[in-house]
Structure formats: C-alpha cells, structure tokens
Write a protein that holds these residues in place. Sequence first.
Motif, PDB file in Angstrom:
ATOM      1  N   GLU A   1     -65.696 -35.494 -34.583  1.00 28.48           N
ATOM      2  CA  GLU A   1     -67.131 -35.517 -34.304  1.00 28.48           C
ATOM      3  C   GLU A   1     -67.490 -36.467 -33.169  1.00 28.48           C
ATOM      4  OE1 GLU A   1     -69.772 -36.002 -37.567  1.00 28.48           O
ATOM      5  OE2 GLU A   1     -69.641 -33.862 -37.976  1.00 28.48           O
TER       6      GLU A   1
ATOM      7  N   GLY B   1     -71.485 -32.577 -41.333  1.00 25.51           N
ATOM      8  CA  GLY B   1     -71.282 -31.457 -40.418  1.00 25.51           C
ATOM      9  C   GLY B   1     -72.565 -30.826 -39.929  1.00 25.51           C
TER      10      GLY B   1
ATOM     11  N   THR C   1     -64.323 -32.929 -38.137  1.00 24.09           N
ATOM     12  CA  THR C   1     -65.351 -31.907 -38.304  1.00 24.09           C
ATOM     13  C   THR C   1     -65.144 -31.137 -39.602  1.00 24.09           C
ATOM     14  OG1 THR C   1     -64.012 -30.373 -37.004  1.00 24.09           O
ATOM     15  CG2 THR C   1     -65.698 -31.641 -35.839  1.00 24.09           C
TER      16      THR C   1
ATOM     17  N   ASP D   1     -70.089 -28.013 -33.336  1.00 26.56           N
ATOM     18  CA  ASP D   1     -68.947 -28.711 -32.764  1.00 26.56           C
ATOM     19  C   ASP D   1     -68.317 -27.900 -31.632  1.00 26.56           C
ATOM     20  OD1 ASP D   1     -69.107 -30.850 -34.691  1.00 26.56           O
ATOM     21  OD2 ASP D   1     -68.280 -29.446 -36.152  1.00 26.56           O
TER      22      ASP D   1
END
Length: 620
Positions: free
Chosen positions: A186, A217, A248, A263
């Motif tokens: 992330e 997330g 992630t 992402d």
Amino acid sequence: MDASITSSSSKSPAFDCEFCLQPKLQGSAFFCHREIKQYPQCRAENLVPSGQMNKGFLLKYIIEPLSRNVTIARIMRSISGLPDSMPAPLTFSQHLINQASSDNAVAARAVGDKEGDKEIITNREYLQFLSEISPDRECDSHLDKSLSDWRGVNAANMANAIQKACQSDQLSEKGKGCITEQGIFEQSLKNRDFQYSKVPVSVKAEYHLNGITATHGIKGEGARQTKTTGFIDKLGASDEFCLLQINTQHALGAGASGINPKDGPLANTYLGKNGQPKIPGGSTSGGSVAVSSGLLPLAIGSDGGGSTRIPAAATGIVGVKSGKAETREKPFFDQTGGAYGDNPDSLVQPGFEAINVDVVAQACLASSTVRPEKRCLDYQKLGVAIDLDALGIANPAVAEKCQQAIGCWQSRYGQTRHVQEVHLMDLENSPDNAKSLALSHVVLFGSEELQTFDSTALSDDQRQQADPELKLNMNLAKTFTDRMKRIATENRDQFKQHLKSLKDRGVDVILMPTTPEVSRDIISGEEKYGMADLRSSLQMSQLTSLANLLDVPAITLPVGHDKIQGMPVGLTLMSTSADDCNLYHLLPLAKEFQNVTRNNEALRMKKPDIYFGDYLQKEE
C-alpha cells in the motif's frame, strides 16, 4: 534414500503408480487409485447464477447506485441466488453415513490424555523435532530457502528486484506489468525502514499497527492507530522477525478474487498454460503474491472464509488459519487492539502465508500466546480422514491432484495410520447441504463485514470512497432478514455438532481440496471497478469457509499443478478441534505432506512465472 518415494523418472518398472508406488490392481488400498463420486449439482455454478455482468462501467454507474434502494437491493439479492427463503436448514442423516468405512474406524479417545502429555516443551525442542521430519532426499525448491537469506535485505532491494525482473527477459509480455510494487504494497517500499538483522514480514491492511492507518483496502483518510494488534506486536518484538510493510488486500476482505481497484496492478504469480494473468485469490492477495514471488518468506493475514488459504493455494504456498480456543484461557493468537478482537462470534481468525511449514512454525512460536506441548510430538496418533464430499465437489482435475498427494503420503507415512473416509457435509443423503452451508456463510460473513463497514474501524471518508463492488455487497447485506441470520446461525451450530460426532469417532484431521477450482483469468473491467459475482467467490471459498463456520484450524499445502490449466492446487488439513489439535499438533503432519511433494516430480511446485526472488540481492 528410502525407495518408497522417488520421482516418476526413477521409479522401478515393477510399480505402475508413480504416487503410491504400488500396482494399480491393488484397488482402493491407496487413495490415488480411488474413483470418487462426483457431486456436480453441489458445485458453485449449479448453486447460484453467474454475476459476471456486475463489473466495470455497468457496476459503477448503474448496478451499485440502484442497489441503494432497499427494495431493488432485495430483488438483486434474490436474483444472485440468495432469496429470503435461503439458506435452507441443514439435514444430516441418521443412517450414520460417516461410518461407511467402519473397518478403519478407531475408538473415540482424547488425544493427549496421558500423564505428562500436556507438559510444555521449549521452542528449540519443537523446531528440532519438526526439522527431523525431513524429505528422503535433497530437493532444490524455491520454497525451501533459509530465513537467513532475507536477513540483510532492505526495502530498496525489494523494490529494485521487482523493477529488474520486469525489465528482464524472464517475464513474458503478458507477465510484465501485471504485478507491481503498488499492487503488492500500500505504500512505497523506499519510504519504509526496518531492522535489517531480522526477517521482514508484511501485514494485511486491516490489522492495526501503531502510527499507521488500517485502510482495510479502502480509499480515503482513516484514523491512525495508536496500538498494534497483540500477536503482531509480539511477532515484531521477537528476535527473528520485524514488520516491514502493509500489503494490499481485497477491499474489507469481502471477496475471493484478490483484485482491488484502488491499488496498482496485481495478479497471480502463475500464468498457467494459456499465459494469461490470473486472479491471485483473496482477500490477503498482496501478502500471498509477496511470498510466492520470492520477496518475503512470510505474510500476516486474516481469514473469515479462506482469506489466507485461498490466495496461498492459488499462488502455490502454505496458508494457515487458526482456530478458537475451546478450553484454553487464552486464544492461540491475541487479537487485542484489532478490528475483530472484541467479537466472540467472529468468523475471522488470524493466519499466515509462508513459503513452507517450518516458517509457519517459527512464526507461531514468535507470536502465539500458546506454547507447544509434549503431546505434539505424538502427532502420528492423530486420526486422519479423507472427505469424500469435498473431493466430489471439486473440479475433477483438482480432486485428482489431491488424491495423488494423499496416495503418496499413504505410501510413505500412512500405511500404519488409521485413515478413514468421511462425508463432512453428508451429500450422499442431503445434497442440498452444500448450498445451505455456502449461503449460511455468505449471510453470517456478510453481516459481520457490514458491521465492520458501519463501525468506527472506518471513517466516513473511507465509506464514501469505497469501490463499487464493496458498496454493492454492503447494500445487499443490509437486506439480510432476521430469519436468514437465525437459520444461518442454527446451521453453523448444527454443523459443529456434526463435526463433534466425527471427533468422537477418532477423527482429528480431515483432508480435502482447498479450493474447488484453480485460479481463473482476470476478466476485462474487473481491475478497474471490481466484480461482484457470488458464483466466482463460491468457486474459490466454498470449501475453505467450512473451517470458519466450524471455528477450527486449517492448513493448506501446495501439491503441484492441475493437468488442465497448469495452475497451483492446494490440499487442506483441517482440524476437528481448536484445542485437541491446535496448530502445533497439525504442523508435523503437514510437514509429512510437504515432504512427499518435494520428493515427487508430479507433486512439486514449479517456480512461478513471475518470480522476483532471483533478483533480490543484499547490499554488501
């Protein structure tokens, strides 16, 4: 070298089977020869309709906005295969179907009831014991790297490894760019610092780390945490491991594909025979890809329906879910300070994704509040059973690979063991149980996810910026009726009683495929907006969710590639008790299965098509 295990290229011509090394005429003595009854009516594609239209532009601008209307959302839920009349109550036969193999049945007994069996042993003694359960010959596997190989590796080394691999000729054109640093982690690796003398571990985004936002997330500004979840704090304070990064995940853990539109690109490390990018499995997708690609040896996940085990099986690594304590004063993993620590009815338990069983053992010892007991050394007395129902639900190519691994284990380790055959779901008498169990989990887990979504674990900004797939799923969960929740809870309780009847017959561990299907291709439009498809989720989670309904530990191990698509297949060892057969008791048995996969070419994992580990270099 023990002649009972060899690769297919070196086996004696006197043997016909490359797994059990016995003549196939021997019939059903070894499980790799058995013909399994199929239950196609119990597979996901025959339980609920396809929802693959719920993706892309249509999902974001039409379907999700319409679902904000409660009446329309209820209609959508019914169309997706979950009307108000579902889930139906479970029905277990009184004809004792689970005693079909009574010739192999063992008397009920309490494992570890001898004087001294509950004596605590040291970490060193346990790890030494586990190391002695070794393969019959050396095997050069990418999954057997030493933890010392990661000491001295820094975050910049990892970022450079990803970049170099994507610039190399190792990757196909389809493989280049389908996994990125932004897809796995992330935050930028180069912005992270950690102790280079320790082994780095990534942490799923929904866990709490002091000073870091638990994003779950989801986009948006969330609150910075002031406390690290208990067992993660313990792991990070150990001499062996340190916390590297947030990986992630599928948004809020509410999906089995592992694809998160917020992402960067993320895919399975294996491309399969058609060379197309595949889903990594979810929800702990970033962690499994980090481990499978060789960046890390270990990732921390959470598991509410298979969220560590699905991506682990999909990417060819080991995945673990813990259970709930039945008689212990403390849980196996302390979730204090986490999003699920205060919910006694939660389906979610911590877990790990790792390169092998030994790494899982070291992680458990470094993070658990429970110490291994002397009885763990007596693991060979565990009653092992094979679930014919799960094998009958699985795709035949998946079931075949699991049968091969079981037959190979029987030949090497299991000939003196009590191995039974059971029907965990009683599909022979009540095939509708498959649908009832699957939808009971959907109702219970969806309700729990909605509770988290509406809680202080998320900010208003995060709820507002959630992706269309998650918003649709939450809108549908709001329509679950009290009757649906009540029946789902009753089914869960009845299923636990059914499992107890197996345990009373001497069944401690149940073997089954981890997922009914291998990973599918990523569908166009899925990466940008997600895809809300109950059928696709069940095709991955239908079997893993059983351990969550039962609150028991489970471990998935890679057992090679299916012959149709060439994708990883996982075999699960599921305990029948959170106490009698905790993870320390399961791991030695899991090590036996790991050994047979190392020594048999047909069960060995090939190096992933996308593997960054070859470019991971320490700084001198």
